[in-house]
Write an enzyme that holds these catalytic residues in place. Structure first.
Site, short mmCIF file in Angstrom:
data_model
loop_
_atom_site.label_atom_id
_atom_site.label_comp_id
_atom_site.label_asym_id
_atom_site.label_seq_id
_atom_site.Cartn_x
_atom_site.Cartn_y
_atom_site.Cartn_z
N ARG A 144 -2.57 -14.65 0.85
CA ARG A 144 -2.03 -13.29 0.99
C ARG A 144 -1.25 -13.11 2.28
O ARG A 144 -0.60 -12.08 2.48
CB ARG A 144 -3.17 -12.25 0.97
CG ARG A 144 -3.94 -12.18 -0.32
CD ARG A 144 -5.11 -11.23 -0.21
NE ARG A 144 -4.79 -9.87 -0.54
CZ ARG A 144 -5.00 -9.30 -1.72
NH1 ARG A 144 -5.56 -9.97 -2.70
NH2 ARG A 144 -4.67 -8.05 -1.93
N TYR A 147 2.44 -11.93 2.68
CA TYR A 147 2.67 -10.48 2.55
C TYR A 147 2.07 -9.74 3.74
O TYR A 147 2.76 -8.97 4.42
CB TYR A 147 2.03 -10.01 1.24
CG TYR A 147 2.25 -8.56 0.89
CD1 TYR A 147 3.47 -8.11 0.39
CD2 TYR A 147 1.21 -7.63 1.02
CE1 TYR A 147 3.65 -6.77 0.04
CE2 TYR A 147 1.38 -6.30 0.66
CZ TYR A 147 2.61 -5.88 0.17
OH TYR A 147 2.78 -4.55 -0.19
N GLU A 149 0.91 -10.74 6.78
CA GLU A 149 1.49 -11.05 8.09
C GLU A 149 2.98 -10.70 8.11
O GLU A 149 3.52 -10.31 9.15
CB GLU A 149 1.27 -12.52 8.46
CG GLU A 149 -0.19 -12.89 8.70
CD GLU A 149 -0.80 -12.24 9.96
OE1 GLU A 149 -0.10 -11.54 10.70
OE2 GLU A 149 -2.00 -12.45 10.18
N VAL A 189 -3.81 -4.48 -10.81
CA VAL A 189 -4.97 -4.14 -11.63
C VAL A 189 -4.69 -3.05 -12.66
O VAL A 189 -5.15 -3.14 -13.80
CB VAL A 189 -6.18 -3.79 -10.71
CG1 VAL A 189 -5.96 -2.50 -9.94
CG2 VAL A 189 -7.46 -3.75 -11.49
N ASN A 192 -2.59 -4.41 -15.59
CA ASN A 192 -3.38 -5.41 -16.32
C ASN A 192 -4.44 -4.72 -17.18
O ASN A 192 -4.54 -4.97 -18.39
CB ASN A 192 -4.12 -6.33 -15.34
CG ASN A 192 -3.25 -7.49 -14.88
OD1 ASN A 192 -2.05 -7.52 -15.15
ND2 ASN A 192 -3.83 -8.45 -14.18
N THR A 212 -13.75 -2.36 -3.87
CA THR A 212 -13.22 -1.01 -4.12
C THR A 212 -11.74 -0.91 -3.76
O THR A 212 -11.22 -1.68 -2.94
CB THR A 212 -13.97 0.06 -3.30
OG1 THR A 212 -13.66 -0.12 -1.91
CG2 THR A 212 -15.48 0.00 -3.53
P1 NAD Z 1 7.99 -3.37 -6.88
O1 NAD Z 1 7.79 -4.84 -6.93
O2 NAD Z 1 8.03 -2.61 -8.17
O3 NAD Z 1 9.32 -2.99 -6.09
C1 NAD Z 1 9.91 -3.80 -5.13
C2 NAD Z 1 11.41 -3.75 -5.36
O4 NAD Z 1 12.05 -4.50 -4.33
C3 NAD Z 1 11.83 -4.39 -6.68
O5 NAD Z 1 12.79 -3.59 -7.31
C4 NAD Z 1 12.41 -5.75 -6.27
O6 NAD Z 1 13.34 -6.23 -7.19
C5 NAD Z 1 12.98 -5.41 -4.92
N1 NAD Z 1 13.09 -6.55 -4.00
C6 NAD Z 1 12.14 -7.48 -3.72
N2 NAD Z 1 12.59 -8.34 -2.79
C7 NAD Z 1 13.88 -7.96 -2.49
C8 NAD Z 1 14.87 -8.45 -1.62
N3 NAD Z 1 14.65 -9.53 -0.86
N4 NAD Z 1 16.06 -7.81 -1.57
C9 NAD Z 1 16.31 -6.72 -2.35
N5 NAD Z 1 15.38 -6.21 -3.19
C10 NAD Z 1 14.19 -6.82 -3.26
O7 NAD Z 1 6.84 -2.78 -5.94
P2 NAD Z 1 6.48 -1.30 -5.51
O8 NAD Z 1 5.07 -1.07 -5.85
O9 NAD Z 1 7.52 -0.35 -5.97
O10 NAD Z 1 6.55 -1.45 -3.93
C11 NAD Z 1 7.65 -0.97 -3.16
C12 NAD Z 1 7.36 -1.16 -1.69
O11 NAD Z 1 6.19 -0.44 -1.32
C13 NAD Z 1 7.11 -2.61 -1.28
O12 NAD Z 1 7.71 -2.83 -0.02
C14 NAD Z 1 5.61 -2.70 -1.16
O13 NAD Z 1 5.20 -3.67 -0.24
C15 NAD Z 1 5.25 -1.29 -0.69
N6 NAD Z 1 3.87 -0.94 -1.07
C16 NAD Z 1 3.56 -0.61 -2.35
C17 NAD Z 1 2.26 -0.32 -2.68
C18 NAD Z 1 1.84 0.06 -4.08
O14 NAD Z 1 0.65 0.21 -4.32
N7 NAD Z 1 2.73 0.26 -5.01
C19 NAD Z 1 1.26 -0.36 -1.70
C20 NAD Z 1 1.62 -0.71 -0.40
C21 NAD Z 1 2.95 -0.98 -0.09
N1 UDP Z 2 -8.10 -7.17 -10.12
C1 UDP Z 2 -8.94 -7.42 -11.19
N2 UDP Z 2 -8.38 -7.79 -12.37
C2 UDP Z 2 -7.04 -7.90 -12.54
C3 UDP Z 2 -6.18 -7.64 -11.46
C4 UDP Z 2 -6.76 -7.29 -10.24
O1 UDP Z 2 -10.16 -7.32 -11.09
O2 UDP Z 2 -6.60 -8.23 -13.67
C5 UDP Z 2 -8.71 -6.75 -8.84
C6 UDP Z 2 -8.25 -7.56 -7.64
O3 UDP Z 2 -9.07 -8.70 -7.47
C7 UDP Z 2 -8.44 -6.55 -6.52
C8 UDP Z 2 -8.15 -5.20 -7.19
O4 UDP Z 2 -8.30 -5.43 -8.59
O5 UDP Z 2 -9.77 -6.55 -6.07
C9 UDP Z 2 -6.76 -4.68 -6.91
O6 UDP Z 2 -5.85 -5.72 -7.18
P1 UDP Z 2 -4.28 -5.53 -7.18
O7 UDP Z 2 -3.69 -6.85 -7.50
O8 UDP Z 2 -3.91 -4.38 -8.02
O9 UDP Z 2 -3.91 -5.09 -5.70
P2 UDP Z 2 -4.49 -5.39 -4.23
O10 UDP Z 2 -5.11 -4.12 -3.82
O11 UDP Z 2 -5.50 -6.49 -4.28
O12 UDP Z 2 -3.28 -5.77 -3.47
#
Ligand code: NAD
Ligand code: UDP
Length: 316
Positions: A144, A147, A149, A189, A192, A212
């Site tokens: 991990r 992402y 770091e 999750v 899925n 959690t």
């Molecule tokens: P996502 O994968 O749906 O969206 C990421 C988007 O970035 C995609 O459209 C992808 O094609 C684009 N992308 C990836 N690498 C790229 C690059 N090098 N250049 C240009 N475009 C690129 O994910 P998301 O859930 O919409 O997440 C968006 C942002 O929010 C991410 O930076 C993610 O780390 C952050 N984030 C999301 C969550 C969450 O739970 N959804 C939680 C924490 C942080």
């Molecule tokens: N997880 C799970 N089954 C799945 C996908 C994810 O039990 O099919 C668990 C995963 O191990 C983690 C949590 O659900 O504990 C959230 O995972 P996700 O990949 O959505 O995001 P994370 O919070 O781990 O970045």
């Protein structure tokens, strides 16, 4: 007021909802995305809009924009563990070289820039709930780390550009967010479990399901991002954004089985390396600074998300 705003990752799950919101507010939006995990389908209603432009581009490569940009939301980075581990070196590059490119662009335009950081900054946290002052428990060498770091380094770069060049920055630490426009094969999750339940397949719970997470519905999160961008210059973050309602992964699976009326059981599989044990945001700072709190409960958010997947992932 009409602003010119760049959204990187704008064709992704969160980014496309953000583009919708900004266009609805009357802003002009340039969406930059390499379509790795995003899709043109997410922005198909916007593609013909006169105030919307899509540029297919990877932020790892320098980006030149002629028009004057006032704000940048930097969301470009795969967010699902399956996707960010697919090519971990590219994930690190997006969060270092890509982030430097976007910070350089902000500097050139004198634009405010917001970083989509993450609760993964805290790694497998030893304190609960997580407050912004907590420095985290992150492996530098695990699967991990590309992402975690990477995103930590991105925060460092944001604060160095702020101190060294006076850039206006906003750092949002986003906790697990879900909702419509997640890809069915996203690997996280929510998608899925819902896809499995709708197909009456067993639900793949990793580990014993006692870990959690705290799930925030997408509209709440987008509202918080926009509020953060609109705060005065002295508000830099980092600031936790998420829904503090915590549940175990097993509870989530059971709730989804009930809500979808699925004929499915739990299937326990190996817990991925470094999977955080507990995660819940302390959002006191967001409540105070942004006058914001999530409004959508897990039940309501799940209802909408299940309906979306049932409907074949048609746009909403
Ligand atoms: P996502 O994968 O749906 O969206 C990421 C988007 O970035 C995609 O459209 C992808 O094609 C684009 N992308 C990836 N690498 C790229 C690059 N090098 N250049 C240009 N475009 C690129 O994910 P998301 O859930 O919409 O997440 C968006 C942002 O929010 C991410 O930076 C993610 O780390 C952050 N984030 C999301 C969550 C969450 O739970 N959804 C939680 C924490 C942080
Ligand atoms: N997880 C799970 N089954 C799945 C996908 C994810 O039990 O099919 C668990 C995963 O191990 C983690 C949590 O659900 O504990 C959230 O995972 P996700 O990949 O959505 O995001 P994370 O919070 O781990 O970045």
């Amino acid at each position: 007021m009409n602003k010119k705003i760049l959204v990187t990752g704008g064709a992704g799950f969160l980014g496309s909802h953000l583009c919708d919101r900004l266009i609805a507010e009357g802003d002009t939006v340039i969406c930059v995305d390499n379509l790795f995990t995003g899709s043109k389908k997410n922005i198909e209603d916007l593609l013909e809009h006169p105030r919307f432009t899509f540029i297919e581009h990877d932020i790892i490569d320098p980006l030149f924009i002629d028009e004057h940009i006032e704000e940048i939301y930097n969301l470009a980075c795969p967010a699902s563990p399956v996707h960010y581990q697919y090519n971990p070196i590219r994930t690190v590059k997006a969060n270092t070289i890509g982030v430097i490119n976007m910070l350089g662009l902000a500097k050139k335009h004198g634009a405010k820039i917001l970083q989509a950081s993450t609760s993964e900054i805290y790694g497998d946290p030893e304190i609960h709930p997580q407050v912004e002052a907590y420095r985290g428990n992150v492996s530098t060498i695990g699967p991990r780390a590309c992402y975690d770091e990477g995103k930590r380094c991105a925060e460092t770069l944001f604060f160095d550009y702020h101190r060294q060049h006076g850039l206006q920055i906003k750092v949002a630490r986003i906790f697990n967010t879900y909702g419509t426009r997640m890809q069915p094969d996203d690997g996280r999750v929510m998608s899925n479990f819902i896809m499995q339940a709708l197909a009456d397949q067993d639900i793949t719970v990793y580990g014993n399901g006692s870990q959690t997470r705290s799930f925030c519905y997408v509209s709440d999160l987008i509202d918080a991002l926009v509020r953060l961008m609109n705060t005065p210059a002295e508000v830099t973050g980092p600031i936790n954004l998420g829904n503090p309602a915590e549940c175990t992964i097993r509870e989530l699976a059971e709730k989804i089985i009930i809500m979808t009326n699925a004929n499915a059981s739990l299937k326990f599989e190996a817990l991925p390396t470094d999977d955080p044990t507990r995660r819940r945001p302390d959002i006191s700072l967001a409540i105070k600074t942004l006058d914001w709190q999530p409004k959508i409960s897990l039940s309501v958010g799940l209802e909408r998300t299940i309906a979306y997947f049932k409907n074949g992932g048609l746009q909403e």
